[in-house]
Scaffold this motif. Structure first.
Motif, PDB file in Angstrom:
ATOM      1  N   ASP A  44      -8.293 -23.379  19.226  1.00 31.69           N
ATOM      2  CA  ASP A  44      -7.237 -22.433  18.871  1.00 31.69           C
ATOM      3  C   ASP A  44      -7.633 -21.029  19.326  1.00 31.69           C
ATOM      4  N   TYR A  45      -6.961 -20.510  20.354  1.00 29.32           N
ATOM      5  CA  TYR A  45      -7.257 -19.181  20.882  1.00 29.32           C
ATOM      6  C   TYR A  45      -6.063 -18.247  20.693  1.00 29.32           C
ATOM      7  N   ASP A  46      -6.358 -16.953  20.692  1.00 31.62           N
ATOM      8  CA  ASP A  46      -5.299 -15.952  20.599  1.00 31.62           C
ATOM      9  C   ASP A  46      -4.828 -15.501  21.975  1.00 31.62           C
ATOM     10  N   VAL A  47      -5.728 -15.528  22.967  1.00 26.65           N
ATOM     11  CA  VAL A  47      -5.395 -15.183  24.353  1.00 26.65           C
ATOM     12  C   VAL A  47      -6.311 -15.979  25.278  1.00 26.65           C
ATOM     13  N   ILE A  48      -5.771 -16.392  26.440  1.00 26.61           N
ATOM     14  CA  ILE A  48      -6.559 -17.015  27.494  1.00 26.61           C
ATOM     15  C   ILE A  48      -6.510 -16.118  28.717  1.00 26.61           C
ATOM     16  N   ILE A  49      -7.684 -15.740  29.241  1.00 27.41           N
ATOM     17  CA  ILE A  49      -7.775 -14.991  30.492  1.00 27.41           C
ATOM     18  C   ILE A  49      -8.157 -16.007  31.562  1.00 27.41           C
ATOM     19  N   LEU A  50      -7.282 -16.200  32.542  1.00 30.51           N
ATOM     20  CA  LEU A  50      -7.384 -17.353  33.440  1.00 30.51           C
ATOM     21  C   LEU A  50      -7.374 -16.923  34.900  1.00 30.51           C
ATOM     22  N   ASP A  51      -8.469 -17.227  35.621  1.00 26.12           N
ATOM     23  CA  ASP A  51      -8.503 -17.005  37.060  1.00 26.12           C
ATOM     24  C   ASP A  51      -7.677 -18.082  37.751  1.00 26.12           C
ATOM     25  N   LEU A  52      -7.182 -17.807  38.978  1.00 29.07           N
ATOM     26  CA  LEU A  52      -6.396 -18.798  39.697  1.00 29.07           C
ATOM     27  C   LEU A  52      -7.256 -19.700  40.577  1.00 29.07           C
ATOM     28  N   LEU A  53      -8.186 -19.095  41.312  1.00 27.94           N
ATOM     29  CA  LEU A  53      -8.987 -19.855  42.277  1.00 27.94           C
ATOM     30  C   LEU A  53     -10.225 -20.414  41.584  1.00 27.94           C
ATOM     31  N   LEU A  54     -10.038 -21.527  40.912  1.00 28.61           N
ATOM     32  CA  LEU A  54     -11.103 -22.144  40.120  1.00 28.61           C
ATOM     33  C   LEU A  54     -11.533 -23.475  40.728  1.00 28.61           C
ATOM     34  N   PRO A  55     -12.798 -23.854  40.600  1.00 28.95           N
ATOM     35  CA  PRO A  55     -13.221 -25.200  40.994  1.00 28.95           C
ATOM     36  C   PRO A  55     -12.703 -26.246  40.009  1.00 28.95           C
ATOM     37  N   GLU A  56     -12.637 -27.483  40.454  1.00 25.00           N
ATOM     38  CA  GLU A  56     -12.239 -28.645  39.664  1.00 25.00           C
ATOM     39  C   GLU A  56     -10.730 -28.698  39.394  1.00 25.00           C
TER      40      GLU A  56
END
Length: 228
Positions: A44-56
Motif C-alpha cells: 500500500d503506497y501513497d505515491v509511485i515514482i516510476l521510470d519508463l526505461l526499465l529492465p525486465e
C-alpha cells in the motif's frame, strides 16, 4: 506517507530515497519493472515514482497493468523521454503526472505533495483536528497554539493519523505507511511511537480532550475524547 521509487539508475534512485526520507516519508526503492510491479501490486503506497526505461518490464507496462487491476495509487512518471507523444502515452495508460530528467528535486517534491493531496481532496497543506494543527510544508505542529516538536517518524505517524480522522488504523496499516518495506520493525514499535505522541500531544494539555485513542484489539485513531 509511503513512496515507491522504481528507477534503474542507482545513483538517481538512491538520491531520491535520501531526499524523500529527509522530508519524513518512508521510501522503498527497486531497480527493475518486475520488482516494481510486484511491490506496487501487493503493498500500500501513497505515491509511485516510476521510470519508463526499465529492465525486465518497462514503466508504461507497469503503469498499465496496475491500472488494469484497479490499483489507483498516484503515479509520477520520471524519464528522459520528454517528447509530447511520450507524455501523452504515459498519461493515457494511467499516469497522474510526468517529470522529465534532468529535474530539480524541489519540483519533484512539489509534484509528489500534490499527488498525495489529490486523492484526499485536501485543499491546502494544513491538516487539523480539534485544536491540533499539522503543516505538511513547514513541518510545524501546534495544539492550542503551542508549538510541539516532533521527530520525523513521530511527524509521519501523526500525519497519517490526521489524514484518517476518527478512523481506526491497524498496526499493519500504520507500519505499511510510516516505515520502509525492509525496515526492522519490532512487534511493539507502533505502540512505542504512539506513546511518544501521547506524551507530546495529550499529556501536556491536561484540560483538553485526549486525541490519540487506542482501540484494543484493533488499532489506533485520532478522535476527541474527554479525559476520565
Amino acid at each position: 506517507m509511503r513512496i515507491l521509487v522504481v528507477e534503474d539508475e542507482h545513483k538517481i534512485a538512491n538520491s531520491l530515497k535520501r531526499g524523500l526520507e529527509q522530508e519524513g516519508w518512508a521510501v522503498d526503492v527497486v531497480y527493475d519493472g518486475v520488482k516494481g510491479y510486484d511491490l506496487a501490486a501487493t503493498e500500500d503506497y501513497d505515491v509511485i515514482i516510476l521510470d519508463l526505461l526499465l529492465p525486465e518490464m518497462d514503466g508504461l507496462t507497469v503503469c498499465q497493468k496496475l491500472r488494469n487491476e484497479k490499483i489507483q495509487t498516484p503515479i509520477l512518471i520520471l524519464t528522459a523521454k520528454g517528447q509530447l507523444e511520450d507524455k501523452v502515452e504515459g498519461l493515457n495508460v494511467g499516469a497522474d503526472d510526468y517529470l522529465v530528467k534532468p529535474f530539480a528535486f524541489e519540483e519533484l517534491l512539489a509534484r509528489v505533495r500534490a499527488l498525495i493531496r489529490r486523492p484526499k481532496q485536501t485543499i491546502n497543506n494544513i491538516l487539523q483536528y480539534d485544536d491540533l494543527i499539522l503543516n505538511t510544508l513547514t513541518y510545524e505542529v501546534k495544539r492550542a497554539q503551542k508549538l510541539i516538536k516532533l521527530s520525523k517518524k513521530e511527524f509521519s505517524l501523526l500525519e497519517y493519523l490526521l489524514r484518517h480522522p476518527e478512523t481506526v488504523l491497524t498496526k499493519e496499516q500504520i507500519i505499511n505507511h510510516v516505515w520502509n518495506y525492509d525496515a526492522d520493525i519490532l512487534p511493539n514499535t507502533v505502540e512505542v511511537y504512539i506513546g511518544y505522541l501521547r506524551k507530546k500531544i495529550d499529556r501536556p494539555f491536561k484540560h483538553k480532550k485526549n486525541l490519540i485513542q487506542t482501540i484494543r484489539g484493533f488499532g489506533y485513531k485520532i478522535e476527541a475524547k474527554k479525559k476520565n
